[in-house]
Each structure stands twice: as C-alpha cells, then as structure tokens.
Design an enzyme around this catalytic site. Sequence first.
Site, short mmCIF file in Angstrom:
data_model
loop_
_atom_site.label_atom_id
_atom_site.label_comp_id
_atom_site.label_asym_id
_atom_site.label_seq_id
_atom_site.Cartn_x
_atom_site.Cartn_y
_atom_site.Cartn_z
N GLU A 66 0.82 -1.22 0.00
CA GLU A 66 0.00 0.00 0.00
C GLU A 66 0.85 1.27 0.00
OE1 GLU A 66 -0.49 -2.60 1.93
OE2 GLU A 66 -2.59 -3.26 1.74
N PHE A 128 -11.01 -7.19 14.48
CA PHE A 128 -9.99 -7.69 13.55
C PHE A 128 -9.61 -6.60 12.54
CE2 PHE A 128 -8.92 -9.93 9.53
CZ PHE A 128 -7.68 -10.42 9.95
N GLN A 129 -8.35 -6.32 12.44
CA GLN A 129 -7.79 -5.32 11.52
C GLN A 129 -8.38 -3.92 11.73
OE1 GLN A 129 -7.84 -7.05 7.51
NE2 GLN A 129 -5.79 -7.87 7.95
N LYS A 178 -17.42 -0.51 7.06
CA LYS A 178 -17.94 -1.52 6.13
C LYS A 178 -19.46 -1.44 6.02
CE LYS A 178 -17.08 -6.29 4.81
NZ LYS A 178 -16.37 -7.52 5.14
N MET A 490 24.26 8.74 0.64
CA MET A 490 24.15 10.05 1.28
C MET A 490 24.51 9.97 2.76
SD MET A 490 23.76 13.17 0.89
CE MET A 490 22.84 13.87 -0.47
C1 LIG Z 1 18.66 14.66 0.45
C2 LIG Z 1 17.93 15.97 0.23
C3 LIG Z 1 18.65 17.12 -0.02
C4 LIG Z 1 18.00 18.32 -0.30
N1 LIG Z 1 18.74 19.41 -0.64
C5 LIG Z 1 18.10 20.51 -1.10
C6 LIG Z 1 18.84 21.61 -1.62
O1 LIG Z 1 20.04 21.61 -1.69
N2 LIG Z 1 18.14 22.66 -2.09
C7 LIG Z 1 16.77 22.70 -2.08
O2 LIG Z 1 16.16 23.67 -2.57
N3 LIG Z 1 16.06 21.69 -1.56
C8 LIG Z 1 16.69 20.60 -1.09
N4 LIG Z 1 15.94 19.54 -0.61
C9 LIG Z 1 14.47 19.67 -0.60
C10 LIG Z 1 13.98 20.43 0.62
O3 LIG Z 1 13.99 19.58 1.74
C11 LIG Z 1 12.56 20.99 0.39
O4 LIG Z 1 11.69 19.93 0.05
C12 LIG Z 1 12.48 22.00 -0.73
O5 LIG Z 1 13.50 22.96 -0.61
C13 LIG Z 1 11.13 22.69 -0.69
O6 LIG Z 1 10.96 23.46 -1.83
P1 LIG Z 1 9.75 24.49 -1.91
O7 LIG Z 1 9.74 25.35 -0.71
O8 LIG Z 1 9.86 25.12 -3.25
O9 LIG Z 1 8.49 23.51 -2.01
P2 LIG Z 1 7.36 23.10 -0.94
O10 LIG Z 1 7.94 22.55 0.28
O11 LIG Z 1 6.40 22.25 -1.70
O12 LIG Z 1 6.69 24.48 -0.59
C14 LIG Z 1 5.95 25.16 -1.55
C15 LIG Z 1 5.38 26.41 -0.93
O13 LIG Z 1 4.60 27.04 -1.93
C16 LIG Z 1 3.33 27.35 -1.40
N5 LIG Z 1 2.33 27.28 -2.46
C17 LIG Z 1 1.71 26.20 -2.96
N6 LIG Z 1 0.82 26.55 -3.89
C18 LIG Z 1 0.89 27.89 -3.99
C19 LIG Z 1 0.19 28.85 -4.77
N7 LIG Z 1 -0.75 28.48 -5.64
N8 LIG Z 1 0.51 30.16 -4.63
C20 LIG Z 1 1.47 30.57 -3.74
N9 LIG Z 1 2.14 29.69 -2.96
C21 LIG Z 1 1.86 28.36 -3.09
C22 LIG Z 1 3.07 26.32 -0.32
O14 LIG Z 1 2.14 26.81 0.63
C23 LIG Z 1 4.47 26.12 0.25
O15 LIG Z 1 4.75 27.00 1.30
C24 LIG Z 1 16.58 18.36 -0.29
C25 LIG Z 1 15.85 17.21 0.00
C26 LIG Z 1 16.51 16.01 0.24
C27 LIG Z 1 15.70 14.78 0.50
C1 LIG Z 2 12.67 5.64 4.33
C2 LIG Z 2 13.97 6.30 4.61
N1 LIG Z 2 14.84 5.76 5.48
C3 LIG Z 2 16.03 6.35 5.73
C4 LIG Z 2 16.37 7.51 5.11
C5 LIG Z 2 17.71 8.19 5.39
N2 LIG Z 2 18.51 8.25 4.16
C6 LIG Z 2 18.60 9.34 3.37
S1 LIG Z 2 19.54 9.11 2.01
C7 LIG Z 2 19.90 7.54 2.47
C8 LIG Z 2 20.79 6.68 1.63
C9 LIG Z 2 20.20 6.34 0.31
O1 LIG Z 2 20.97 5.33 -0.26
P1 LIG Z 2 20.74 4.92 -1.77
O2 LIG Z 2 19.31 4.65 -2.02
O3 LIG Z 2 21.68 3.83 -2.12
O4 LIG Z 2 21.09 6.27 -2.56
P2 LIG Z 2 22.52 7.00 -2.65
O5 LIG Z 2 22.56 8.04 -1.56
O6 LIG Z 2 23.59 5.98 -2.49
O7 LIG Z 2 22.49 7.63 -4.00
C10 LIG Z 2 19.28 7.21 3.68
C11 LIG Z 2 19.42 5.90 4.37
C12 LIG Z 2 15.41 8.06 4.23
N3 LIG Z 2 15.61 9.23 3.60
N4 LIG Z 2 14.24 7.43 3.98
#
Ligand SMILES: Cc1cc2nc3c(=O)[nH]c(=O)nc-3n(C[C@H](O)[C@H](O)[C@H](O)COP(=O)(O)OP(=O)(O)OC[C@H]3O[C@@H](n4cnc5c(N)ncnc54)[C@H](O)[C@@H]3O)c2cc1C
Ligand SMILES: Cc1ncc(C[n+]2csc(CCOP(=O)(O)OP(=O)(O)O)c2C)c(N)n1
Length: 588
Positions: A66, A128-129, A178, A490
């Site tokens: 799911e 159940f469930q 249900k 990472m």
């Molecule tokens: C491993 C990892 C590394 C990351 N590194 C980076 C990085 O280096 N740089 C980076 O940028 N991000 C990075 N991120 C992503 C980061 O965590 C955020 O998800 C991202 O920066 C959020 O972008 P955002 O604010 O544009 O989008 P969202 O979090 O989706 O926010 C969007 C905003 O826009 C608003 N909005 C929505 N619709 C409208 C509308 N119609 N009009 C006006 N406002 C609206 C919402 O209310 C919200 O506040 C990383 C994520 C991971 C998993």
């Molecule tokens: C469900 C979940 N568990 C743990 C993490 C923490 N986490 C972030 S990146 C990462 C490693 C990802 O490894 P891989 O899929 O091999 O990608 P790579 O970074 O090697 O490109 C982990 C464990 C996460 N983001 N999501």
Amino acid sequence: MGTTANTQAANAHFTTPTRLTGAEIVWATLVGEGVETVFGYPGGAILPVYDALRKFPIHHVLVRHEQGASHMADGYARASGKVGVAIATSGPGATNLVTGIATALLDSIPLVCITGNVSSKILGTDAFQEVDITGITLPVTKHNFLITRTEDIAAAIRYAFQIAQSGRPGPVLVDITKDAQQGTAIFDFAAAKPRPYRPHPMLRVEDTSLDQAAELIRKAKRPVILAGHGVSESHAMEQVRTLAERAQIPVALTLLGLGAFPASHPLNMGMMGMHGEAWVNNAIQEADLLIACGMRFDDRVTGSTSTYSLKSKKIHIEVDPAEINKNIKVDVALVGDLREVLEKLLPRVAGRDGKPWLKTIETSKGAAAVRDIKNLPDSGHLYAAHVIHDIWRITAGNAIVVTDVGQHQMWEAQYFHHEHPRSLVTSGGLGTMGFALPAAIGAKFARPDKEVWVVAGDGGFQMTAAELSTIVQEKIKINIAIINNGYLGMVRQWQEFFYDSNYEATPLISPDFVKLADAHGLPGLAVRTRADLAAAVETARTAPGTFLLNFLVEQEDSVYPMIPAGSALHEMIRRPGKSPILETPDDK
Ligand SMILES: Cc1cc2nc3c(=O)[nH]c(=O)nc-3n(C[C@H](O)[C@H](O)[C@H](O)COP(=O)(O)OP(=O)(O)OC[C@H]3O[C@@H](n4cnc5c(N)ncnc54)[C@H](O)[C@@H]3O)c2cc1C
Ligand SMILES: Cc1ncc(C[n+]2csc(CCOP(=O)(O)OP(=O)(O)O)c2C)c(N)n1
Ligand SMILES: [Mg+2]
C-alpha cells in the site's frame, strides 16, 4: 478498464438521483470528480467497494504494497496537477499508506486516500484489523473523515477533493466503515457538492503591500527571485518569467521548483541550498532583495537562519499564511495565489538595469558552470554525474525524471537541466526512500505520452522493488536507472564528513538487479564504463517495454558543494582536489 456500457450506467447516476450502495457511491463520486485511475490493494473491510468496481469506468492498478499506492497516487498528482487517488483496506492496509501520505503532505501534493474500516457497531473494540486511521493520520493529512453512514459518503469524498486541491494542496483521507459501504442511500452528485471554497480571511492582498513590494524592486541593486514549488502549483511560470525578464532579476530555484523556470534561460542561476551551486548561495547571501515565490524557506534552503541573507529586504508571496515569518522574517508578505498576486504586482513593476548585478554573479560563477561534461577526459571511472548527464543529453531533457532520495537525487538536480514544470518528480520535504519506482508508475499513468525515467539508489530501490510486478501486470514502459554505489551513499557521505568516516550500517549488499529484472520478465543491463553508457541509455529508451540499467558507479563519490546542516549558506564544503572527477575547472 470500464466498458462503454459501464460509462453510460455511471453517467446515468449523474442525471437522476438514484439509490445506490455505499460502495457504488464511492465509485460514482470518483467518476463524477473526473477520476480515471486509482491505485490500491483490497482486503476484508474494503471488499464491498472492490465488488462494485466492475460497474464503473475506473482503472484500478493493483499495487504490491500500500505504500506503493500512496506514492503512485502522489506521482500521478505531481506529473499531472490532478488529484491522485489511493485505496486500501483497514488496519495494516491503512497504516501502510501512511508514509506516502506524509510524503505528500510535506510537499503539498493533492491526494485523496480511501480506506475501509470495520463496521460502525464494532468501532473501538479492537476488532480484527481495526486501527484508528483517522487518529493516526491526523498530523499527516490536511484533513480526514471517518464516515459511518452511507448517506454521508458522496459529500465527504467531494469535500475531500475540494480540500486536497484548494489553497495549499495536500492529502485527505476518507475512512469508510464496512456497514456504510454495504448500506444504501440516494446518490445525488450535484447535491453532494461542497460549499464554495472560501479563502482564508488573510488572503487579501492590499494595494499598499503591492506598492511596497514594487518600491523594493525598483530600489533594489542586488535582487534575487527565489522560485519554488508554488510556481508550478499556481501555474505562474509566465508571470515569474515576466517579472524576471522585465526587471532583469536572476532566479534561484528550490529542488521542488526545478523546471518551473527553464534551466536554459539566461536569468536562471540554478538550485539554491544545501547542495545548490556555490554562486547561487553566494548571490543569496549578498542580495539586497529576495522575492520568494511559492517557496517555504525550508532548512535545506536556508542553512542557519541567523546568518541567512542578512543584507536583504524580503518579499514573500505565499498561499499559506502559516508560512509567513515561520522560518525567515520578511518585510512584505503578499498572501495569496502566486499567479494572482503576480498579476496584480506586474503592472507596478517597471524595467530596470540589472547589468551590474548580473555581471557580478557571472563573475562569481566564473568558468565553474560546466554544463556539458561529456567531453571531459575519461578517467576510467564511471560517475553518477556522467550517467545523469547522458540521460539528460540523450533524452534532450524531454523526459519526466522520478528520483529516489539520496546522493543520486542531488546529482539528478545538478546534472539534469529541467526545462519544463512537472518534469522532476521527487520527494523533497520528507525525503522518502522507496518513492521513485511507485511514483514513476503513477507519473506514467498521468502522462502516458511522456518518456519516464526512474533514477534511484541501490538502497532506496530495494525498499519498493516489489512494484516491478505492478509494472509487468500493467504492461507499462518505464526506464529504470539504478545508481549503484554499494552504499547508502548520502548517509555514507555524512559519515565521511562528520563522523570520521565510520561507515556503520551503510555498506550495502544488493541483489543482481539485472537478474531481479529478469525474474520479473524484464530486460536489463549492467553498465560499468563511460564508454558503454550512451549506448545503454539508448537501448533502454528504445526498448518496447520497461528496461532496467544497473550503473555500477564510483562507490565513495560525494555530492558537492555541501553546506553542513545548520551552517551558513556561504560555508560550503567544496569538492577536494584529490577527486579524479572533473566537474568544474574551479574545483580542480
Ligand atoms: C537529500 C535531500 C537534499 C535536499 N537538498 C536541497 C537543496 O540543496 N536545495 C533545495 O532547494 N532543496 C533541497 N531539498 C528539498 C527540501 O527539503 C525541500 O523539500 C524543498 O527545498 C522545498 O521546496 P519548496 O519550498 O519550493 O516547495 P514546498 O515545500 O512544496 O513548498 C511550496 C510552498 O509554496 C506554497 N504554495 C503552494 N501553492 C501555492 C500557490 N498556488 N501560490 C502561492 N504559494 C503556493 C506552499 O504553501 C508552500 O509553502 C533536499 C531534500 C533532500 C531529501
Ligand atoms: C525511508 C527512509 N529511510 C532512511 C532515510 C535516510 N537516508 C537518506 S539518504 C539515504 C541513503 C540512500 O541510499 P541509496 O538509495 O543507495 O542512494 P545514494 O545516496 O547511495 O544515492 C538514507 C538511508 C530516508 N531518507 N528514507
Ligand atoms: Mg547507494
């Protein structure tokens, strides 16, 4: 897939109020809301709904877990802009949806999740469930409903659609007992329409605030537009572009904003934040005006908030009042739909001379922006950067790329230059590993005309690899690129930088992914050298069905630049000279 007769029968419900079972009402309401595809998994408490499915023209995709259903619905929504729908049974079926629901909440994705629950008479007896899924999902949904009466089903589902899409989008769960599914009621689609959506009272943009914003833009010497996910959510691409071009303001993008402003546009600086380009973060630190458009100053974007862009005035255009002054204090807040606000602001904005500031940024960029790395010398090492770059080059950027979470996700953001909105599907806020494969299936259903690529790590791919069977059963074509570095890369990178290279629990044994594909009847190829890379990408994309590429890349490469969590934006760790990969002359 429903037949024409089914379509006619379903349509008849919309002209004449008809007595239907609750289960039939679920489908009839979904048909009325324009739903064509749902992603789900059956079980006892939702069986009446499944039993009624054959009467309605809706395609049900049977997932293998799911979590896959909620990610597929999410991928469908991100790629199409429509609401994604997931269905599950009570108990473990419902709890398995939760990660996908939270993923959608953190990135403001519109989902409607429908779960069955035990009969209303035994609710609360540990039947159940039975789980209290509305209780469990309260903090990760925009809203949820527990429906115990057949006559309430249509209105709840219609309301769920409205809530999911209005204002700041998000996931909504409708839990239906249900007995409510088994009972009957008069289905009147029109009468079940929710009251019109009334925006938050704060959503009125005052003329004085617009004038203040225009004045700040007029006076600014070093302005930067911060374009986020809200740009595509509000279809404000044209308006942002007009603002940038008219006032000659450079644009920095968040991860979720990539594609909302074309990568090739001369005013596009690139991605900001933890793994953003150095010159982008430096420009933000030096700016005297930030115009934040539909982005929420996430901590991956700001680094330390106490040192964030201290020299700038800030304008925040944002639909959710709760985001204003939450992370970063702003000078002018324009609360409302971005496109509507920009349409009011633009007539007040005149042309300005942006040359000196643009030149400063160009100088700070120097020769660092090597946009085409294919001609760099082949050191014999295969780097993830090369793989992503070739997928971008060979598809001419005309693909939807769905990433998982980790290093490969950041390399995708750096080396695939997105030109179009909704061409990058990625979990930003929750950073959910296992997202890519199911979300790509959803994206393919949303955009069957598009070439879809999964870019996943060897770790994350294993979390939801069971959905390969869903691909086979549904006969869809996706291209899968596993960036196989033998590590939870990472996390290994954080261990290298901040935990004395103590690689605890990050080296990763994986199955032979090509054999895994083969076990599903899918073709695949392992790629070890740069010399074989381009041909492999071409083989995958021209294959008639889904094709898996297992890229055995350099194992201990890291993503640069990197701002350590909580550091200032300008305190970046840069690529060390020892690295054999040549990305940018500056780094060398
Ligand atoms: C491993 C990892 C590394 C990351 N590194 C980076 C990085 O280096 N740089 C980076 O940028 N991000 C990075 N991120 C992503 C980061 O965590 C955020 O998800 C991202 O920066 C959020 O972008 P955002 O604010 O544009 O989008 P969202 O979090 O989706 O926010 C969007 C905003 O826009 C608003 N909005 C929505 N619709 C409208 C509308 N119609 N009009 C006006 N406002 C609206 C919402 O209310 C919200 O506040 C990383 C994520 C991971 C998993
Ligand atoms: C469900 C979940 N568990 C743990 C993490 C923490 N986490 C972030 S990146 C990462 C490693 C990802 O490894 P891989 O899929 O091999 O990608 P790579 O970074 O090697 O490109 C982990 C464990 C996460 N983001 N999501
Ligand atoms: Mg890995």
